[in-house]
Scaffold this motif. Structure first.
Motif, short mmCIF file in Angstrom:
data_model
loop_
_atom_site.label_atom_id
_atom_site.label_comp_id
_atom_site.label_asym_id
_atom_site.label_seq_id
_atom_site.Cartn_x
_atom_site.Cartn_y
_atom_site.Cartn_z
N PRO A 1 0.81 -1.23 0.00
CA PRO A 1 0.00 0.00 0.00
C PRO A 1 0.84 1.28 0.00
O PRO A 1 0.49 2.25 -0.67
N SER A 2 1.95 1.29 0.72
CA SER A 2 2.80 2.48 0.74
C SER A 2 3.45 2.72 -0.62
O SER A 2 3.68 3.87 -1.03
N ASP A 3 3.74 1.64 -1.35
CA ASP A 3 4.28 1.80 -2.70
C ASP A 3 3.25 2.40 -3.65
O ASP A 3 3.58 3.21 -4.52
N ILE A 4 2.00 1.99 -3.49
CA ILE A 4 0.92 2.57 -4.29
C ILE A 4 0.80 4.07 -4.00
O ILE A 4 0.61 4.88 -4.92
N GLN A 5 0.92 4.44 -2.75
CA GLN A 5 0.84 5.86 -2.39
C GLN A 5 1.95 6.66 -3.07
O GLN A 5 1.73 7.77 -3.54
N ARG A 6 3.14 6.08 -3.13
CA ARG A 6 4.26 6.76 -3.79
C ARG A 6 3.98 6.93 -5.28
O ARG A 6 4.28 7.98 -5.86
N LEU A 7 3.40 5.91 -5.89
CA LEU A 7 3.09 6.01 -7.32
C LEU A 7 2.03 7.08 -7.56
O LEU A 7 2.16 7.88 -8.51
N VAL A 8 1.01 7.11 -6.74
CA VAL A 8 -0.05 8.12 -6.90
C VAL A 8 0.54 9.52 -6.79
O VAL A 8 0.21 10.43 -7.57
N SER A 9 1.47 9.71 -5.85
CA SER A 9 2.10 11.02 -5.66
C SER A 9 2.98 11.40 -6.84
O SER A 9 3.14 12.59 -7.15
N ALA A 10 3.57 10.39 -7.51
CA ALA A 10 4.49 10.65 -8.62
C ALA A 10 3.77 10.95 -9.92
O ALA A 10 4.32 11.62 -10.80
N LEU A 11 2.55 10.45 -10.07
CA LEU A 11 1.78 10.68 -11.30
C LEU A 11 1.09 12.04 -11.25
O LEU A 11 0.73 12.52 -10.18
N PRO A 12 0.88 12.68 -12.40
CA PRO A 12 0.11 13.93 -12.41
C PRO A 12 -1.28 13.70 -11.82
O PRO A 12 -1.95 12.71 -12.13
N SER A 13 -1.71 14.59 -10.97
CA SER A 13 -2.97 14.39 -10.23
C SER A 13 -4.16 14.24 -11.17
O SER A 13 -5.10 13.50 -10.88
N GLU A 14 -4.12 14.93 -12.31
CA GLU A 14 -5.27 14.86 -13.21
C GLU A 14 -5.36 13.53 -13.95
O GLU A 14 -6.40 13.23 -14.56
#
Length: 453
Positions: free
Chosen positions: A393-406
């Motif tokens: 789950p923490s890795d998924i959070q990092r990916l979400v933060s790295a991708l453009p929010s839109e």
């Protein structure tokens, strides 16, 4: 010295595999690394031997007639129209794609929306039919009216040809990681699906390394984002710094060291997971021979066969084990795995680390550059699992933060506390927990697009 190193490494890895299946993750051997280790949610995973015996006795004599059939045979026998296509990448690899354009519930016709499915590491496209015919994602999509394309990355059993290199005789054939899958394989398969289906854009579904290759392509290949309607990524193995699975963890000390080349040469670039153990081979024993429901439920076959795939007892359909084993195992490429281990150790998502001198020659810097995920254009839908030992789950959070929010349209947690990495392919309830909601999302997205909303 080399033999001593191999012996010590073998003992460490072997011990890790044993501990991984018998003790809680908190007791794993964990080398020091940049990332904070993920602590998984505690669940009851005890196995009652008597309950195990009773359960497996009920299903031990069930036979699956599809075990020894390939995807073409199974599709034809169940009324699906399937065709195969060969495409050649710009660096000479000849890949096979399968297309299921229709079936009894949804006959083939022009104008169907197309979707490209991309398998994970150690799999071929047949991993998508490891579940029974009424529960696997391929036939569910076909029945729901989709034009289904099944990709096979280089090095999988359906994509072992090259214009020059021989997979059995030339080690250079296997000199690739997931970087090349995204840079070369993904674009040519996507273009083939677009061209034949006559769709300008294609939906993409990727599991694990298939999701990784999708994001590599979206960040590195100019114009590729404009060819993708939306990407639905299950357990995307991008940031894996929190991984505690029994393969990645013991390999962390070897990441970005000369030991990588030693392993690559020793294994000749790949592992044949369909028959992975030399001991079993010499005895004429295949994984499916020992992975009957009785032995798996009682934890007698998990170590030698299923450990690499991080399976989950709570989601295991014991009547489906022979089919699951025959469809899930394929060639596993060494450098793709080592590339992931490097990223786990460095807590990053970057190019393959080839050593300071070679990095300087190839990349212009002593350290490999990171993939620029800011170039990814959505929509992106991310599916993750609470007990995923490879993509936490923490890795998924990092990916979400790295991708453009839109670009990130939804981040979906599988509604099962025990769901793990390979359950996206073989979980007993994957059809209800993942596939049906995914198809509903895709259908709604496509309906809105066609309506111009």
């Amino acid at each position: 010295m080399m033999l001593t190193t191999l012996t010590i490494g073998g003992i460490i890895i072997g011990s890790q595999l044993v501990l991984a299946q018998r003790f809680p993750p908190s007791q794993y051997f964990r080398p020091i690394r940049a990332c904070r280790a993920h602590q998984p949610l505690q669940t009851n995973r005890s196995t009652d031997l008597l309950a195990c015996t009773r359960e497996t006795f009920r299903v031990s004599n069930i036979q699956d007639l599809d075990v020894d059939k390939n995807i073409v045979q199974i599709s034809h026998e169940n009324g699906y129209l399937i065709d195969s296509y060969n495409v050649t990448t710009s660096d000479g690899y000849i890949l096979t794609l399968f297309r299921i354009s229709g079936g009894r519930k949804s006959p083939a016709r022009r104008g169907k929306p197309s979707v490209l499915l991309l398998h994970g590491w150690g799999n071929s496209c047949e991993a998508w039919i490891a579940l029974p015919n009424d529960k696997n994602l391929v036939f569910m999509l076909a029945d729901a009216g989709w034009d289904v394309w099944l990709g096979n990355f280089r090095g999988s059993s359906f994509s072992l040809q090259h214009t020059i290199l021989n997979a059995d005789r030339n080690l250079n054939f296997w000199d690739f990681s997931f970087h090349e899958l995204g840079l070369f394989d993904f674009p040519v398969m996507l273009d083939q699906a677009r061209r034949v289906s006559e769709n300008d854009k294609v939906f993409v579904i990727g599991h694990s390394q298939g999701a990784t290759a999708t994001l590599v392509a979206a960040s590195e290949v100019p114009g590729i984002n404009e060819k993708i309607h939306a990407a639905y990524l299950m357990a995307p193995a991008v940031y894996i710094g929190g991984a505690y699975d029994p393969l990645t963890t013991p390999m962390l000390p070897i990441a970005s060291t000369p030991g990588e080349d030693l392993i690559y040469n020793l294994l000749q670039g790949r592992i044949q997971l369909r028959n992975p153990r030399l001991l079993f081979s010499s005895l004429g024993i295949q994984p499916k021979d020992i992975c009957q429901s009785r032995t798996l439920r009682c934890k007698l076959c998990d170590l030698p066969t299923l450990t690499p795939f991080i399976f989950n007892h709570n989601q295991m359909n014991y009547t489906n084990i022979p089919r699951m084993v025959s469809k899930l195992f394929d060639y596993a490429t060494v450098k793709s795995f080592l590339h992931q281990v490097q990223n786990a150790r460095s807590c990053s998502f970057r190019y393959y680390d080839r050593g300071a001198r070679e990095n300087l020659r190839r990349y212009g810097s002593r350290q490999p550059p990171s993939y620029n995920l800011n170039r990814v254009r959505g929509p992106i839908y991310l599916f993750w699992a609470e007990q995923d030992a490879n993509v936490t789950p923490s890795d998924i959070q990092r990916l979400v933060s790295a991708l453009p929010s839109e670009t990130v349209r939804a981040v979906i947690r599988v509604n099962d506390d025990t769901f793990n990495h390979e359950d996206f392919s073989v979980g007993r309830d994957a059809n209800v927990l993942v596939y049906k909601p995914l198809i509903d999302m895709m259908t709604e997205f496509n309906d809105r697009f066609e309506a111009g909303i």
